[in-house]
Design a protein around this motif. Structure first.
Motif, PDB file in Angstrom:
ATOM      1  N   PRO A   1      -8.696 -30.552 -26.155  1.00 45.38           N
ATOM      2  CA  PRO A   1      -8.248 -29.954 -25.298  1.00 45.38           C
ATOM      3  C   PRO A   1      -9.159 -29.873 -23.935  1.00 45.38           C
ATOM      4  O   PRO A   1      -8.797 -29.968 -22.616  1.00 45.38           O
ATOM      5  CB  PRO A   1      -7.692 -28.555 -25.267  1.00 45.38           C
ATOM      6  N   LYS A   2     -10.485 -29.529 -24.104  1.00 39.86           N
ATOM      7  CA  LYS A   2     -11.685 -29.295 -23.141  1.00 39.86           C
ATOM      8  C   LYS A   2     -11.733 -30.940 -22.249  1.00 39.86           C
ATOM      9  O   LYS A   2     -12.046 -30.545 -21.049  1.00 39.86           O
ATOM     10  CB  LYS A   2     -12.685 -28.924 -23.702  1.00 39.86           C
ATOM     11  N   ALA A   3     -11.327 -31.657 -22.784  1.00 39.89           N
ATOM     12  CA  ALA A   3     -11.348 -32.949 -21.854  1.00 39.89           C
ATOM     13  C   ALA A   3     -10.406 -33.125 -20.957  1.00 39.89           C
ATOM     14  O   ALA A   3     -10.565 -33.749 -19.695  1.00 39.89           O
ATOM     15  CB  ALA A   3     -11.106 -34.221 -23.065  1.00 39.89           C
ATOM     16  N   TYR A   4      -9.353 -32.160 -20.906  1.00 40.47           N
ATOM     17  CA  TYR A   4      -8.366 -32.275 -20.010  1.00 40.47           C
ATOM     18  C   TYR A   4      -8.142 -30.984 -19.220  1.00 40.47           C
ATOM     19  O   TYR A   4      -7.289 -30.792 -18.545  1.00 40.47           O
ATOM     20  CB  TYR A   4      -7.102 -32.779 -20.433  1.00 40.47           C
ATOM     21  N   GLY A   5      -9.148 -29.831 -19.569  1.00 44.40           N
ATOM     22  CA  GLY A   5      -9.129 -28.625 -19.041  1.00 44.40           C
ATOM     23  C   GLY A   5      -7.947 -27.771 -19.366  1.00 44.40           C
ATOM     24  O   GLY A   5      -7.509 -27.187 -18.606  1.00 44.40           O
ATOM     25  N   ILE A   6      -7.440 -28.011 -20.518  1.00 44.01           N
ATOM     26  CA  ILE A   6      -6.240 -27.552 -21.010  1.00 44.01           C
ATOM     27  C   ILE A   6      -6.441 -26.162 -21.836  1.00 44.01           C
ATOM     28  O   ILE A   6      -7.395 -26.270 -22.688  1.00 44.01           O
ATOM     29  CB  ILE A   6      -5.335 -28.326 -21.823  1.00 44.01           C
ATOM     30  N   ASP A   7      -6.082 -25.127 -21.517  1.00 43.05           N
ATOM     31  CA  ASP A   7      -6.085 -24.100 -22.378  1.00 43.05           C
ATOM     32  C   ASP A   7      -5.021 -23.601 -23.303  1.00 43.05           C
ATOM     33  O   ASP A   7      -3.990 -23.426 -23.015  1.00 43.05           O
ATOM     34  CB  ASP A   7      -6.078 -22.742 -21.551  1.00 43.05           C
ATOM     35  N   LEU A   8      -5.198 -23.873 -24.554  1.00 45.64           N
ATOM     36  CA  LEU A   8      -4.168 -23.916 -25.560  1.00 45.64           C
ATOM     37  C   LEU A   8      -3.564 -22.638 -25.719  1.00 45.64           C
ATOM     38  O   LEU A   8      -2.428 -22.541 -26.085  1.00 45.64           O
ATOM     39  CB  LEU A   8      -4.362 -24.482 -26.953  1.00 45.64           C
ATOM     40  N   ARG A   9      -4.239 -21.533 -25.573  1.00 45.44           N
ATOM     41  CA  ARG A   9      -3.629 -20.116 -25.535  1.00 45.44           C
ATOM     42  C   ARG A   9      -2.477 -19.921 -24.527  1.00 45.44           C
ATOM     43  O   ARG A   9      -1.563 -19.317 -24.909  1.00 45.44           O
ATOM     44  CB  ARG A   9      -4.898 -19.267 -25.252  1.00 45.44           C
TER      45      ARG A   9
END
Length: 400
Positions: free
Chosen positions: A388-396
């Motif tokens: 997720p960090k590769a796309y700046g996505i916060d799963l929360r």
């Protein structure tokens, strides 16, 4: 049975009088020859009908754990792991998810209370953990995917509490996969909740150091297992299984673990399970000094250590138990869209249910859409797991 149930205030209830919310602890009368193991809270009429179909005439219930059905997490349905939530006829998914959130928050609050009391010098109260452990085990049988989605929402500052809770749930889930008896799952859950209690004796400067520990600091950190053993040894209600989880989760098959350097011949099933689960959760969690890694990367590390650090057969079973793409992980679909795995498909492990959230082609977030990859017409498949960090996505944002 009568004497035991009299002591525990269990009540015998005929199949015609079972009500939603009752907590079934055993079968009292049945017409079939084989023992039927049905324990858990009743939340749907279909569960009662299934008991009737199997020849059950009356059951023992625990009134102290019987509550209003509308206020409870989904109960255990011993029908191959398929709860009433699968058909969507008994309750709406939002209500189920709300109940699971309440259960998970209750469990986190219990963990906070446990560590706070230990820091005050109060003894471990196993009895206070038993009810929440039972509810977590119940939830794992019917709603484990939703539960483990919540477990992916981690806070760096709460690692100790959340790690202990997750280890307990992972052990119960793994034990269920291995077809261990339900009382054992309960003890494994409590063992996980208690396994790192000794860390309250480690100075915060070492426990939360955002850099590599020195040799002396690492020696101090390793002493947490010995502290855990000391805290739990005389606690009322501690069982051998609970103690094994606490005492052996850092041991290795090759004898190079700690605190006692036990080798393979002295490490039995629960110890071997604990080492795998503890490392997996630690690797996938965000820490003060490192971000968590994707589950697939953690699986590779477990496989690399198989045979020396971990039991190889159990590692492979654990990976199968968690799924190739575990719930809460981010995957890239062949269309270039990103999706979060929210529900596994045991019959088709490569085709879980996912939430589609992002387009890597347009590099923008999408309206969230639930997609069952196993359904005809889905026209999508998983290409790979992604970080997720590769796309700046916060799963929360999507799992809360």
């Amino acid at each position: 049975m009568n004497q035991a149930n009299s002591t525990l205030n269990y009540q015998q209830v005929s199949i015609q009088n079972i009500e939603l919310g009752m907590y079934v602890v055993g079968i009292a009368q049945q017409t079939c020859a084989n023992e039927i193991k049905q324990t858990g809270r009743v939340t749907s009429k279909s569960q009662i009908q299934e008991l009737h179909r199997l020849g059950v005439r009356s059951v023992w219930i625990d009134p102290s754990r019987t509550r209003q059905a509308a206020a409870q997490p989904q109960a255990v349905a011993r029908d191959g792991g398929q709860g009433s939530s699968d058909n969507g006829k008994d309750e709406s998914r939002p209500k189920q998810e709300q109940r699971i959130r309440r259960l998970y928050q209750e469990a986190k609050s219990m963990q906070v209370k446990l560590f706070r009391n230990l820091k005050k010098g109060e003894p471990v109260q196993v009895a206070e953990l038993e009810a929440i452990a039972d509810d977590l085990v119940d939830c794992i049988f019917d709603n484990r995917d939703a539960l483990f989605c919540l477990a992916r929402i981690r806070e760096k500052d709460s690692y100790l509490m959340e790690h202990s809770l997750n280890v307990g749930m992972l052990l119960a889930n793994f034990g269920r996969f291995l077809e261990l008896e339900r009382p054992i799952l309960r003890e494994l859950t409590i063992g996980g909740l208690l396994h790192d209690t000794g860390k309250i004796m480690i100075p915060d400067a070492v426990l939360h150091k955002p850099a590599k520990l020195s040799d002396d600091e690492f020696t101090l950190m390793k002493s947490h297992v010995t502290h855990s053993i000391e805290l739990l040894r005389d606690a009322k209600g501690i069982t051998d299984i609970m103690m094994t989880v606490a005492a052996c989760h850092h041991e290795r098959l090759d004898g190079r673990g700690y605190p006692h350097g036990l080798a393979a011949e002295r490490l039995y099933l629960y110890a071997r399970m604990s080492t795998i689960v503890d490392v997996y959760d630690a690797l996938t969690a965000d820490r003060c000094y490192k971000p968590g890694m994707p589950a697939t990367a953690a699986f590779r590390i477990l496989l690399q250590g198989a045979g020396s650090q971990f039991d190889e057969d159990l590692v492979r079973k654990f990976i199968k138990c968690m799924g190739i793409h575990p719930v809460g992980s981010l995957v890239k679909l062949q269309s270039g869209k990103l999706a979060i795995v929210v529900e596994r498909n045991e019959l088709a492990p490569l085709q879980p249910k996912v939430k589609v959230i992002y387009s890597t082609i347009g590099q923008h977030h999408l309206e969230v859409k639930l997609l069952d990859l196993a359904r005809a017409g889905a026209n999508e498949s998983i290409e790979s797991a992604v970080d997720p960090k590769a796309y700046g996505i916060d799963l929360r944002r999507y799992l809360a």
